[in-house]
Structure formats: structure tokens, C-alpha cells
Design an enzyme around this catalytic site. Structure first.
Site, PDB file in Angstrom:
ATOM      1  N   LYS A 205      -6.165  33.044  13.972  1.00 28.05           N
ATOM      2  CA  LYS A 205      -6.246  33.879  12.773  1.00 28.05           C
ATOM      3  C   LYS A 205      -7.293  33.266  11.853  1.00 28.05           C
ATOM      4  O   LYS A 205      -7.261  32.062  11.578  1.00 28.05           O
ATOM      5  CB  LYS A 205      -4.889  33.928  12.078  1.00 28.05           C
TER       6      LYS A 205
HETATM    7  C1  5RP Z   1      -1.782  32.283   4.877  1.00 28.89           C
HETATM    8  C2  5RP Z   1      -1.464  33.346   5.846  1.00 28.89           C
HETATM    9  C3  5RP Z   1      -1.215  34.698   5.314  1.00 28.89           C
HETATM   10  O1  5RP Z   1      -0.317  35.357   6.130  1.00 28.89           O
HETATM   11  C4  5RP Z   1      -2.515  35.392   5.266  1.00 28.89           C
HETATM   12  O2  5RP Z   1      -3.274  34.933   4.234  1.00 28.89           O
HETATM   13  C5  5RP Z   1      -2.467  36.916   5.416  1.00 28.89           C
HETATM   14  O3  5RP Z   1      -2.229  37.526   4.295  1.00 28.89           O
HETATM   15  P1  5RP Z   1      -3.338  38.184   3.371  1.00 28.89           P
HETATM   16  O4  5RP Z   1      -3.867  39.372   4.136  1.00 28.89           O
HETATM   17  O5  5RP Z   1      -2.550  38.554   2.172  1.00 28.89           O
HETATM   18  O6  5RP Z   1      -4.427  37.190   3.126  1.00 28.89           O
HETATM   19  O7  5RP Z   1      -1.440  33.158   7.011  1.00 28.89           O
HETATM   20  O8  5RP Z   1      -1.655  31.109   5.510  1.00 28.89           O
END
Ligand code: 5RP
Length: 297
Positions: A205
Site C-alpha cells: 500500500k
Molecule cells: C494509514 C493507513 C490508512 O488506512 C490510510 O491512510 C488510508 O486512509 P486514507 O485514504 O484516509 O489516507 O493505512 O497508515
């Protein structure tokens, strides 16, 4: 160890050439895994499109009840139907998501900081793999702070998760952290995403950046793109569109869905981009159509 001084910068990413080792499996880099790992990955990445809409609502694990996530029990059931995968903590999921939804789960398995601290970069794997198995998690998610204070410990924890995940065929999703002072350059994301993939995670991610197609090409496992801070729906759909065009295998979006005045409509518009090839313009029109809001509103 190679001396970093005089190291030749990577430049030929052959972005136009598709990943060469996928066999007949739809998830990048996963052709050589066993049945259980592939089954879990197929619950996250739709076998028809190879992509995923993850709904991220794990923010409370270090922020408490943020805007939009005041009542998980009310919001998540409304949105779950439109997501391929729910990314949350075990506390949020066990308490507020009915198991009968039968959605894949990316279980937030690392923590250690809170917004009361300046430095949020110290996290470890806090969820036992046994509990992830009990929850039928399709993946465990571990935050990794490349280039920050907590780098060594979070790399160790990520590798611990990969070892345990490999033992039970549970994919690990490495989450590239971006701290306040951390740079968000193409160079940074090339480094961080590739490091996590080489540690053995099955999913990374990350955040969108310039030259994202280079980052995606250089990473041998699927990238899912975080949404980041709430922006206008039109811009969030453009972010999703650019990510998919740049080679992402999906989004893991939180605030740009649950902080929208129309979260149900927004997640459906995001899904159109991810799974149905809508452009951002088409998806925004679809969003307006669902909400019956005119563009000026
Ligand atoms: C932070 C994360 C959050 O889940 C991520 O930031 C996703 O959320 P957003 O779209 O609000 O940024 O993994 O560690």
C-alpha cells in the site's frame, strides 16, 4: 553491501511491458504461491478485473474517532457492499462488521503510537497470527517507516509478519508510511515500495506520486493507493483514475470516501474507475447522477 556513493540510478523501467511472470494468475507476482495464498489474494483482488477497492477505516487505531468514523457500526455496513476488502483493526471489525457480510479483511496488525506523540514511527506487530487466522483475515497489514526513526524495528516487524503469513498462507500488506517530515518523491516511493516487496510482502500500500508508472513497474507485487486527506470528490476520482492508469491494482481509500457528504455514492464511483474502466470525468458524472447534486453545489 554496495556502496551508495557512485551507485548508478535506476532509469529503464520498461513501463510499457507487462509483468513477465504471472502465469495464469491474476495477482502480480503471486503465480508461484500455494492454493491458500492464492485463494486469499483472490478474495481481495477480483479475479475478473484483477483489481480491488479496499475501504480503509483503521484510522482510529492511532487517531481515535475521526470525522466520518464516529460510528463504525452505522457507517461500515452501508459501505461494505461496494468494497472488495475491508481494512480495519480487529476491534473495529469484530465489534461493528457482521461476519455474515463475508467480505475479505485486510487486518491492521501493527500499532504502537498515537496522535498525542510527535514521532509516530514506532510500531510493531501486535496482533497474533492465530487471531488473524481466527478472523479469517485475507491479509495482515503492517506499517513500515522507511527513512524514519522507526525504520529498523518496523522492517523487523514486517519481516516477522511475512514469516508468519508464509507459514499459514496469509498475505502481508506492507503499508508505506509517510510521516510529516518524510518526502513524497518518486525516488522515495521507488525505494520504499521495492524494499517492502523484496522483504516478501504480497501487496504494497503506497501513495500516488509523479512518475507513478515507474514505481508500479519496478514493484513486482500489486500496489494499492491510499487516498490521503479529504479532497473534492472530483479530485479524489482523478487520483483513483491516475493510479489505475499508472499501474496500480486498486485503491485503499478511507477519508475520501467516509468524509464525503455522500460516502455510499462516492465508493460506488470509485468502484467504477477501479473495475469498470470509467475515466475520472465519467465517474464524477456518475457520482453526481447518484447524488442528484449539480456540479456547482
Ligand atoms: C494509514 C493507513 C490508512 O488506512 C490510510 O491512510 C488510508 O486512509 P486514507 O485514504 O484516509 O489516507 O493505512 O497508515
Amino acid at each position: 553491501m554496495v556502496d551508495k556513493i557512485g551507485n548508478k540510478a535506476a532509469k529503464d523501467f520498461s513501463e510499457e511491458i507487462v509483468f513477465a511472470n504471472n502465469g495464469n494468475f491474476h495477482v502480480k507476482g503471486a503465480a508461484n504461491y500455494d492454493w491458500g495464498m492464492k485463494d486469499r489474494l483472490s478474495r481481495i483482488f477480483n479475479p475478473k478485473t484483477g483489481k480491488t477497492v479496499m475501504l480503509a477505516f483503521d484510522h482510529g487505531y492511532f487517531m481515535g474517532p475521526t470525522s466520518g468514523l464516529e460510528r463504525l457500526d452505522i457507517l461500515i455496513p452501508k459501505l461494505a457492499n461496494y468494497a472488495d476488502c475491508l481494512m480495519g483493526t480487529r476491534g473495529a471489525i469484530r465489534s461493528s462488521v457482521p461476519p455474515s457480510f463475508n467480505k475479505s479483511i485486510a487486518l491492521r496488525a501493527s500499532s504502537g503510537s498515537s496522535i498525542l506523540q510527535e514521532d509516530l514511527s514506532h510500531e510493531s506487530m501486535v496482533v497474533d497470527i492465530d487471531d488473524a487466522i481466527k478472523m479469517n483475515a485475507s491479509a495482515i497489514a503492517i506499517q513500515t517507516f522507511i527513512g524514519a526513526d522507526g525504520q529498523k524495528e518496523t522492517i523487523e516487524e514486517l519481516n516477522k509478519a511475512v514469516n508468519l503469513g508464509s507459514k499459514y498462507s496469509i498475505p502481508t500488506m506492507g503499508v508505506v508510511a509517510v510521516g510529516k517530515e518524510m518526502e513524497r518523491t518518486t525516488q522515495f516511493f521507488l525505494l520504499a515500495t521495492r524494499m517492502l516487496a523484496e522483504f516478501g510482502v504480497q501487496i504494497v500500500k503506497t501513495y500516488y506520486c509523479d512518475d507513478f508508472e515507474k514505481v508500479a513497474a519496478a514493484c513486482p507485487v500489486p500496489l494499492v493507493v491510499a487516498g490521503g486527506k479529504k479532497i473534492h470528490e472530483k479530485d479524489a476520482l482523478a487520483l483513483a483514475y491516475n493510479s489505475i492508469q499508472g499501474g496500480a491494482a486498486g485503491v485503499d481509500m478511507g477519508r475520501n470516501i467516509f468524509q464525503s457528504a455522500y460516502p455510499e455514492e462516492m465508493i460506488q464511483a470509485v468502484a467504477k474507475v477501479v473495475h469498470e474502466g470509467y475515466s475520472d470525468v465519467e465517474a464524477y458524472e456518475f457520482f453526481l447522477h447518484l447524488t442528484k447534486v449539480s456540479e456547482e453545489d
